[in-house]
Design a protein around this motif. Structure first.
Motif, mmCIF file in Angstrom:
data_model
loop_
_atom_site.group_PDB
_atom_site.id
_atom_site.type_symbol
_atom_site.label_atom_id
_atom_site.label_comp_id
_atom_site.label_asym_id
_atom_site.label_seq_id
_atom_site.Cartn_x
_atom_site.Cartn_y
_atom_site.Cartn_z
ATOM 1 N N PRO A 261 0.834 -1.206 0.000
ATOM 2 C CA PRO A 261 0.000 0.000 0.000
ATOM 3 C C PRO A 261 0.867 1.254 0.000
ATOM 4 N N SER A 262 0.373 2.294 -0.642
ATOM 5 C CA SER A 262 1.085 3.565 -0.657
ATOM 6 C C SER A 262 0.076 4.686 -0.405
ATOM 7 N N PRO A 266 -1.051 1.502 -5.333
ATOM 8 C CA PRO A 266 -0.236 0.455 -4.704
ATOM 9 C C PRO A 266 0.972 0.134 -5.575
ATOM 10 N N ASP A 603 -7.427 -2.543 -0.657
ATOM 11 C CA ASP A 603 -6.391 -1.557 -0.341
ATOM 12 C C ASP A 603 -6.540 -1.000 1.074
ATOM 13 N N HIS A 604 -5.455 -1.082 1.862
ATOM 14 C CA HIS A 604 -5.359 -0.550 3.232
ATOM 15 C C HIS A 604 -6.334 -1.204 4.213
ATOM 16 N N GLU A 607 -4.169 -3.828 8.175
ATOM 17 C CA GLU A 607 -3.190 -2.858 8.669
ATOM 18 C C GLU A 607 -1.959 -3.534 9.269
ATOM 19 N N ASP A 623 0.268 -0.199 8.057
ATOM 20 C CA ASP A 623 -0.505 1.036 8.265
ATOM 21 C C ASP A 623 0.384 2.268 8.373
ATOM 22 N N THR A 625 1.120 3.968 5.775
ATOM 23 C CA THR A 625 0.651 4.870 4.729
ATOM 24 C C THR A 625 -0.867 4.980 4.828
ATOM 25 N N TYR A 626 -1.442 5.915 4.109
ATOM 26 C CA TYR A 626 -2.900 6.065 4.055
ATOM 27 C C TYR A 626 -3.270 6.484 2.637
ATOM 28 N N GLN A 627 -4.457 6.080 2.229
ATOM 29 C CA GLN A 627 -4.877 6.342 0.855
ATOM 30 C C GLN A 627 -5.413 7.763 0.702
ATOM 31 N N ARG A 633 -9.034 3.197 -3.755
ATOM 32 C CA ARG A 633 -9.552 2.705 -2.469
ATOM 33 C C ARG A 633 -10.176 1.318 -2.553
ATOM 34 N N ILE A 639 -0.925 -8.206 -0.391
ATOM 35 C CA ILE A 639 0.211 -7.666 0.340
ATOM 36 C C ILE A 639 1.114 -8.835 0.726
#
Length: 671
Positions: A261-262, A266, A603-604, A607, A623, A625-627, A633, A639
């Motif tokens: 995740p970024s 991603p 995505d995300h 965590e 966790d 990063t956050y979208q 999303r 992952i």
């Protein structure tokens, strides 16, 4: 009622077809040729079954210490190494001769329009293999060096037909000593490749006989001939950036579904060094991911885009040691610029990077600041910048700008900037550069943008001593908003405009390919590509290497990704006291590939991954990063965490999903 009946018939028909296909895959057929020769054709299922027994010769010893209730899958490296080894063993057995040859279609399961014939000779000879084209100009011909044991790659097959393939033995003077014509049946194309390419115009002598198109959203990697007919395609879909050819007939392949995740898109953490049979020589792991570009540096190392993950993405260039996977050099673009345009997550957006040995420079295209920059490889200092001076007015970056000589059209949202190893003007102080100028300013607005309705492949002359730039040549096409590349072919004096993604469809096509005469600018060839694509290249597999067994020295799995970290005693006690619920998300799934654990999720959504053992507890943290972009999303991907350093123990696997601790029922025991 009628619709139900039709649907029921289709289901029955599909089941019968599936069973027939399965029988085809596992069987061995003996085919008598009209000239008296024999072909023994193996199905892919039979090959897979026999080659699986060789897995243990190649599996890394580290994975012998794991037991688990997670579904385990074979790594692509091991699959291809085992199959390749088994094929070589069959060849060396002496069972197969030129008059009784071995044949398998799509031998590694990744390239459906390929096949492999094998035989041994009493005396060494060269081999010429010709896949018959629909017209003589589209015959696919390869000549293999003189040897006694031959693995004969068969390329250029048409889909959904019986292909005629001529295999000839040649002496040193290329006199034909013996020949056989064999038939190779192929299956149809996937829906995205059916009628994907249309021919609008074609040169009598095109510079590229076969063009490889790849990347984008809705198209498999494929190659088409001058008639627009697909002659090669890859079953496995890479990331939207496609594949990137390397000098030895291999290419760099970015996995589509294994990412980290970024803050936006991603990022791919698992990539391959692969050839056009689909053989995987090395698997590369990069913790912060790779994207958009891969260019081979002198010596074989690979330059690619990566990420700092410091609340911005796609802003780093790294150099991967091709043998070890180690990151041996990196450049953070953030360090080169002032704060003028550091105002969004994907603020610069690296989309190409290439190294030049003669002056130890790196040429980098930065889409979201409308700039191509040259950086000193040794000092990591900015040397110069090609960009519209009006766009940088009032900033401290103006001292790096190249000044225009004559009329210069500046690039906007450009792609694929490369130096050319040619001398157009006889001036030793100039270098020549080709850039795909999308001439588009939607990702970053610019008051200086001139709203020119076309996109261009543009040639620039750069004088570094005088810090000047001159626009030398330019070849326009319909507006291409993102992606694309240009190629100069000096021996033919041609230019290719690989317009991968039109802003608006052109005759129903999402992208196109144009071939120009370099001197006159005349369009000699034009193809439409209905789904669009990312980049395109000359299709030039290294057939001689495809005819050899794989050579892999050292570990085929190299590099590192996120690894579990040990929790403190207090954190461990806190986790042990929790009563986790059951996993609720239907998207979550698990796979173990050697010592890599994959968790498929939105995505995300996941965590943290916890490994709760009897002697200690470890976690892999996702966790950090956050979208920030809605478009990503809902993406579902895997992952990954690397279990190499986990101490021996029995570990129950727990997840933190959207702040809630959940038990999975999965375990890993490391002995």
């Amino acid at each position: 009622m009628e619709n139900y009946f039709v649907a029921s018939c289709k289901r029955v028909t599909n089941k019968v077809s599936c069973k027939i296909n399965q029988r085809e895959k596992v069987r061995k057929r003996r085919i008598q040729l009209p000239d008296g020769g024999i072909v023994e054709e193996w199905g892919l299922g039979l090959m897979d079954k026999e080659a699986r027994a060789c897995d243990n010769l190649f599996r890394r010893k580290e994975i012998d210490f794991y037991s688990t209730n997670i579904v385990e899958e074979q790594s692509y490296s091991v699959k291809t190494l085992a199959r390749d080894y088994y094929l070589e063993r069959l060849l060396r057995s002496g069972k197969y001769t030129f008059d009784h040859m071995f044949l398998i279609r799509n031998p590694f399961g990744e390239a459906p329009l390929t096949a492999l014939a094998m035989f041994s000779l009493e005396a060494p000879a060269k081999v010429r293999v010709t896949t018959r084209g629909d017209i003589p100009e589209t015959d696919y011909v390869s000549v293999l060096p003189k040897r006694r044991n031959h693995r004969v790659p068969i390329l250029g097959l048409y889909p959904n037909r019986v292909n005629k393939v001529k295999i000839e033995l040649l002496n040193d003077e290329d006199t034909v000593l013996a020949s056989h014509e064999i038939s190779v049946r192929t299956k149809g194309l996937p829906p995205d490749l059916r009628k994907a390419v249309s021919v609008k115009k074609v040169a009598k002598d095109p510079a590229f006989e076969n063009i490889l198109i790849n990347g984008g959203v809705n198209i498999h990697t494929c190659a088409f001939d001058r008639e627009g007919k697909i002659r090669y395609w890859l079953r496995r879909n890479p990331r939207g950036y496609g594949i990137f050819p390397l000098s030895d007939g291999h290419f760099f392949y970015m996995e589509k579904e294994i990412s980290v995740p970024s803050f936006s898109n991603p990022q791919t953490v698992q990539s391959y060094d692969m050839d056009y049979f689909g053989r995987v020589y090395r698997t590369y792991l990069v913790e912060n991911g790779v994207h958009h570009t891969a260019e081979e540096k002198v010596g074989g190392n690979i330059l690619t885009g990566s990420n700092t993950m410091l609340e911005h993405t796609e802003d780093r260039v790294i150099e991967i040691d091709r043998k070890t996977g180690e990151i041996v050099w990196q450049l953070d673009i953030w360090d080169l610029f002032d704060d003028t345009y550091k105002d969004m997550m994907d603020w610069c957006h690296v989309n190409s990077a290439a190294y030049y040995e003669k002056d130890h420079s790196i040429l980098i295209s930065l889409r979201n600041v409308h700039a191509v920059i040259s950086v000193d490889y040794d000092t990591k200092k900015l040397r110069w910048m090609l960009s519209d001076p009006k766009f940088w007015e009032g900033s401290s970056m103006t001292k790096y700008l190249l000044q225009p000589v004559g009329d210069v059209r500046w690039t906007y949202q450009q792609h694929a900037a490369f130096e050319l190893d040619v001398d157009f003007d006889g001036n030793p102080d100039t270098k020549h550069m080709i850039v795909y100028d999308n001439h588009w300013a939607k990702r970053r607005k610019a008051k200086s943008f001139d709203k020119d309705p076309l996109s261009y492949v543009t040639f620039y002359d750069i004088n570094e001593k005088e810090m000047t730039v001159k626009m030398f040549k330019s070849f326009g096409c319909p507006k291409t908003r993102i992606r694309a590349n240009g190629i100069y072919v000096p021996d033919k004096n041609r230019v290719y405009n690989m317009a991968g993604s039109y802003a608006e469809p052109v005759d129903g096509d999402g992208g196109g390919v144009y071939e120009y005469d370099f001197e006159t600018g005349e369009v000699l060839s034009e193809f439409g590509v209905k789904p669009g694509y990312f980049r395109a290249y000359n299709f030039t597999p290294n057939v001689e290497e495809l005819a050899l067994p794989m050579k892999v020295t050292g570990d085929y799995m190299c590099g590192t990704i996120k690894k579990p970290q040990k929790l403190s005693g207090e954190e461990y006690r806190e986790l042990a006291s929790c009563q986790p619920g059951r996993v609720k998300s239907i998207a979550i799934d698990y796979k173990l590939q050697e010592d890599l654990l994959f968790v498929k999720c939105v995505d995300h959504e996941v965590e943290k991954i916890y490994f709760r053992g009897e002697k200690g507890c470890y976690q892999t943290d996702f966790d950090d990063t956050y979208q920030t972009m809605d478009v990503f999303r809902k993406m579902v991907y895997k992952i990954a965490t690397q279990l190499t350093d986990l101490p021996p123990d029995h570990y129950d696997i727990l997840l933190q999903v959207k702040g809630e601790l959940q038990k999975t029922g999965k375990y890993i025991e490391k002995k």
